[in-house]
Design an enzyme around this catalytic site. Structure first.
Site, short mmCIF file in Angstrom:
data_model
loop_
_atom_site.label_atom_id
_atom_site.label_comp_id
_atom_site.label_asym_id
_atom_site.label_seq_id
_atom_site.Cartn_x
_atom_site.Cartn_y
_atom_site.Cartn_z
N ASP A 1 31.67 42.49 35.16
CA ASP A 1 31.10 43.08 36.37
C ASP A 1 30.09 42.11 37.01
O ASP A 1 30.08 41.94 38.23
CB ASP A 1 30.42 44.42 36.04
CG ASP A 1 29.86 45.09 37.28
OD1 ASP A 1 30.64 45.33 38.22
OD2 ASP A 1 28.65 45.34 37.34
N LYS B 1 30.31 40.08 40.82
CA LYS B 1 29.22 40.00 41.82
C LYS B 1 28.89 38.55 42.15
O LYS B 1 28.64 38.20 43.31
CB LYS B 1 27.99 40.74 41.29
CG LYS B 1 28.20 42.25 41.22
CD LYS B 1 27.08 42.95 40.49
CE LYS B 1 27.40 44.44 40.35
NZ LYS B 1 26.44 45.15 39.51
#
Length: 366
Positions: free
Chosen positions: A219, A223
């Site tokens: 994750d 980003k």
């Protein structure tokens, strides 16, 4: 001056989507008074059903959805808005789905702007990423996604503003995960085993339903990829070096049940990492984009307690942006980087930004 009516088609009524509708309903009077803008939801959907309401949803929308929602295809939505001649269209993607991505381009081609909380579109292969922007430009539509990094924090906007003002950004580094921020902030300051703090984070709903998603570092990597592409770096997810926090005996290959009962296996290695640090240092899980070395990394680091990263508390995100003009002192953006209320508010900010843009366009045409 007449009120500008914005028609929002909302995909996804989970935590973020339903919070967004309620925030709009609560602030509707304020937007009318301050901006002369009326935000309406003629269509709201979940993954399989859509609720069509010509005059926009009202306070009892959840009950109405439960009673009147029907199976739909995106073509039905496009036909409906054409039939009713609805203008000033914004499609909001408040899902975490990959399936919805195939609808982005048809929506842009049929008069919709897009606001996405879903970060999947911006982490696909570069061909799709570039196609999306090319189509948006061709049809004079916008695609906004401020909440893809840092939820309600103005991370993407700040980086974009710096970059397009000609500033040379040399490095971006930070804690991009609220769950891992919470875990390592506590682990560094308390005498508790890593596994116990991990379980607390799960109970508080800070992690994904399977916390291996968080611990894998993927994750954070997504980003980082989004920010690198904002700076026109031609990078793919596979270009990021991710040092996962998972262990060989405790990773994605094992069942969820095995993982749940064996979390104490984490304790030894993390305790060693903690006690072998230099004095007055703490552990932080960071994403780092070094533009001078052309490196993207996600890793566990040890930083002095006195630094901005070292002083992080709670489940906050903290992003440091290093630039040529600012030298060794980074621009620091810090705050809640997760949660349905701040994410929904960030989506609403993008919607209002688009509404202002539409207002200016309409005035030019008048």
């Amino acid at each position: 001056m007449s009120t500008l009516r914005i028609n929002i088609v909302l995909f996804g009524i989970g935590n973020v989507g339903s919070t967004l509708v309620n925030q709009v309903l609560e602030s509707q009077k304020f937007f009318l008074e301050k901006k002369n803008i009326e935000l309406r939801f003629p269509i709201i959907t979940n993954s399989t059903l859509a609720f069509f309401e010509k005059d926009g949803v009202k306070n009892q929308w959840e009950a109405n959805f439960a009673q009147s929602a029907i199976p739909f295809k995106v073509e039905d939505i496009i036909d409906y808005v054409k039939e009713l001649e609805l203008e000033n269209l914004i499609a909001v993607d408040a899902t975490a789905s990959s399936d919805i991505l195939k609808n982005y381009i048809p929506l842009l081609q049929n008069g919709f702007n897009i606001v996405a909380a879903n970060k999947k579109a911006n982490t696909q292969h570069l061909d799709f990423y570039n196609d999306l922007r090319r189509i948006a430009k061709k049809f004079d539509k916008s695609f906004l996604y401020e909440t893809n990094v840092g939820a309600g924090l103005p991370v993407i906007q700040t980086i974009s503003d710096l970059y397009y003002s000609g500033e040379k950004i040399t490095k971006i580094r930070g804690v991009f995960s609220g769950s891992l921020s919470y875990i390592f902030n506590r682990f560094s300051s308390e005498n508790e085993p890593f596994s116990r703090i991990l379980v607390d984070a799960e109970k508080l709903g800070l992690t994904e339903p399977d916390s291996r998603e968080d611990l894998s570092g993927n994750d954070v990597a997504r980003k980082l990829l989004i920010l690198a592409r904002e700076l026109e770096q031609k990078v793919e997810f596979s270009d990021i070096k991710v040092a996962s926090l998972l262990l060989p005996e405790l990773n994605e290959k094992h069942s969820k049940a095995q993982y749940a009962i064996n979390k104490s296996l984490f304790d030894k290695s993390f305790n060693i990492a903690k006690i072998t640090q230099s004095d007055n240092h703490v552990l932080r899980f960071v994403g780092e984009l070094d533009l001078e070395k052309n490196q993207l990394e996600v890793k566990l680091v040890s930083v002095p307690k006195t630094t901005a990263l070292g002083q992080l508390k709670g489940a906050d995100n903290l992003i440091e942006i290093y630039t040529k003009s600012y030298g060794e002192i980074p621009i620091v953006i810090q705050g809640a980087g997760a949660g349905k209320a701040v994410t929904a508010r960030g989506v609403l900010t993008d919607i209002l930004k688009l509404a202002e843009k539409i207002k200016v366009k309409n005035e030019v045409w008048v």
